[in-house]
Design a protein around this motif. Sequence first.
Motif, short mmCIF file in Angstrom:
data_model
loop_
_atom_site.label_atom_id
_atom_site.label_comp_id
_atom_site.label_asym_id
_atom_site.label_seq_id
_atom_site.Cartn_x
_atom_site.Cartn_y
_atom_site.Cartn_z
N GLN A 100 -5.49 2.57 -3.06
CA GLN A 100 -6.92 2.72 -3.35
C GLN A 100 -7.13 3.67 -4.54
OE1 GLN A 100 -8.73 3.79 0.41
NE2 GLN A 100 -8.43 1.76 1.24
N GLN A 147 -6.93 7.85 -10.10
CA GLN A 147 -6.98 6.66 -10.96
C GLN A 147 -5.87 6.66 -12.01
OE1 GLN A 147 -10.77 5.67 -12.66
NE2 GLN A 147 -11.75 5.41 -10.66
N TRP A 169 -8.77 3.14 -7.12
CA TRP A 169 -10.15 3.10 -7.60
C TRP A 169 -10.99 4.18 -6.92
CZ3 TRP A 169 -11.76 1.97 -2.75
CH2 TRP A 169 -10.96 1.14 -1.98
N ALA A 170 -10.47 4.73 -5.80
CA ALA A 170 -11.19 5.79 -5.09
C ALA A 170 -10.76 7.18 -5.57
CB ALA A 170 -10.94 5.68 -3.58
N SER A 198 -3.12 -3.28 -3.09
CA SER A 198 -3.17 -2.16 -4.02
C SER A 198 -3.47 -0.84 -3.31
CB SER A 198 -4.27 -2.41 -5.05
OG SER A 198 -4.52 -1.26 -5.82
N GLU A 236 -11.21 -5.28 -7.09
CA GLU A 236 -9.99 -4.68 -7.65
C GLU A 236 -9.53 -5.38 -8.93
OE1 GLU A 236 -7.73 -2.68 -3.86
OE2 GLU A 236 -7.57 -4.86 -4.07
N LEU A 243 -17.73 -0.42 0.81
CA LEU A 243 -17.13 -0.47 -0.53
C LEU A 243 -17.15 -1.89 -1.10
CD1 LEU A 243 -14.08 1.90 0.03
CD2 LEU A 243 -15.88 2.23 -1.68
N LEU A 266 -14.38 0.32 4.22
CA LEU A 266 -14.13 -0.85 3.38
C LEU A 266 -15.33 -1.79 3.36
CD1 LEU A 266 -10.42 -1.70 4.24
CD2 LEU A 266 -11.33 -1.11 2.00
N THR A 274 -8.76 0.52 7.83
CA THR A 274 -8.73 -0.95 7.92
C THR A 274 -9.52 -1.45 9.11
OG1 THR A 274 -6.55 -0.93 6.89
CG2 THR A 274 -7.21 -2.96 7.99
N ASP A 281 0.84 -1.21 0.00
CA ASP A 281 0.00 0.00 0.00
C ASP A 281 0.88 1.26 0.00
OD1 ASP A 281 -2.21 1.64 0.03
OD2 ASP A 281 -3.04 0.87 1.88
N LEU A 306 -8.97 -7.12 -2.47
CA LEU A 306 -10.40 -6.83 -2.50
C LEU A 306 -10.98 -7.36 -3.81
CD1 LEU A 306 -10.27 -3.15 -1.17
CD2 LEU A 306 -10.83 -5.22 0.13
#
Length: 372
Positions: free
Chosen positions: A118, A124, A120-121, A116, A144, A306, A303, A266, A92, A141
């Motif tokens: 984040q 990008q 995607w949040a 990974s 992902e 999500l 999370l 987390t 991370d 996740l």
Amino acid sequence: MKYYIIAGEASGDLHGSNLMKELKKKDANAEFRFWGGDLMQEQGGTLVKHYRDLAFMGFIEVVMNLRTILKNIDHCKQDIVKFQPDCVILIDYPGFNLRIAEYVKALNTKVFYYISPQIWAWKQNRVHKIKKVVDKMFVILPFEKDFYKKFEVEVDFVGHPLIDAIENERKEQPTFEDFLRTNDLTKKPIIALLPGSRKQEISTMLPIMLSVVKDYPNHQFVIAGAPSQDESLYRPFLKDNSISVIFGKTYDILQQSEAALVTSGTATLETALFQVPEVVCYKGSFVSYHIAKQLIKVKYISLVNLIMDREVVKELIQGELNTKMLKEELGKVLIGGEKRNKLQADYKELIELLGGVGASELTARLMLENLQ
């Protein structure tokens, strides 16, 4: 083989330590040098820098500490060259780790990314850099894999390592009575408070969380102290002698709790995996929050929501995080509360989505196969 691992936060330290444990099982000559914390240090090798010296929260805080961050990056690059690892494993911590990945790739050293960022949040566009400088990405996740596929990046979904960590901890959990006795607690049901691991988070979240204590006289509130912080950080907030701070036993606390108030991160997922009903809390500085609001592309901050792609746990963010709303939402998830049973049923579905046990072992095996 020689492994150089970089984890910049408490969760990365946990997952890094479990990965190291599995790598040692498969590679008798494993040699580690790492940026991480106490849990990774327990696995052996050399700790270069502790994550408590690396964590800066929010846009303003990063800018204020930019000189320190750049100095750490330079030190890390020099240290990698000196160590000459067979691979660098990044966990991370993207602002730091993607700079390191670019440098290491130019050295023709394997770059593995475990867990990974984040992207995607928000940010990008980082996917293009990952595609260029990372040899193999191991994601935890389920959504992902599809996200990366849109950008023609093949990744391995290995399951979530928290499931492994929690299963291991559960084998050694004390009984409720033993937990109360060992930690000098009363016989009242426990509400866990997880205000985060960084000083800024704790100083912001904890006073708001503690503001509902008076409304629940039949419960006791137990703060899960961050291992990277000193007790003196919490002391100014503890005007009520009935509040306890317990360090190094977050999973024990969750196992014994009726409900929890949790800072986003987390810990929201950890709480769900222990099937403890929770209310998710987040409040940042005015400027940092409004910058983030413009940039972040996801509907939820926890999370749990999500992964499930719907509101499972209540998120109280910024202005909504106040005593009145916190009291109301906490009441809904306590025993007898209107949301409790539905929440626990949703947690079971969440656990199935995350793929079961074995994430750390699978990741270690795939890394070794790639190296060999």
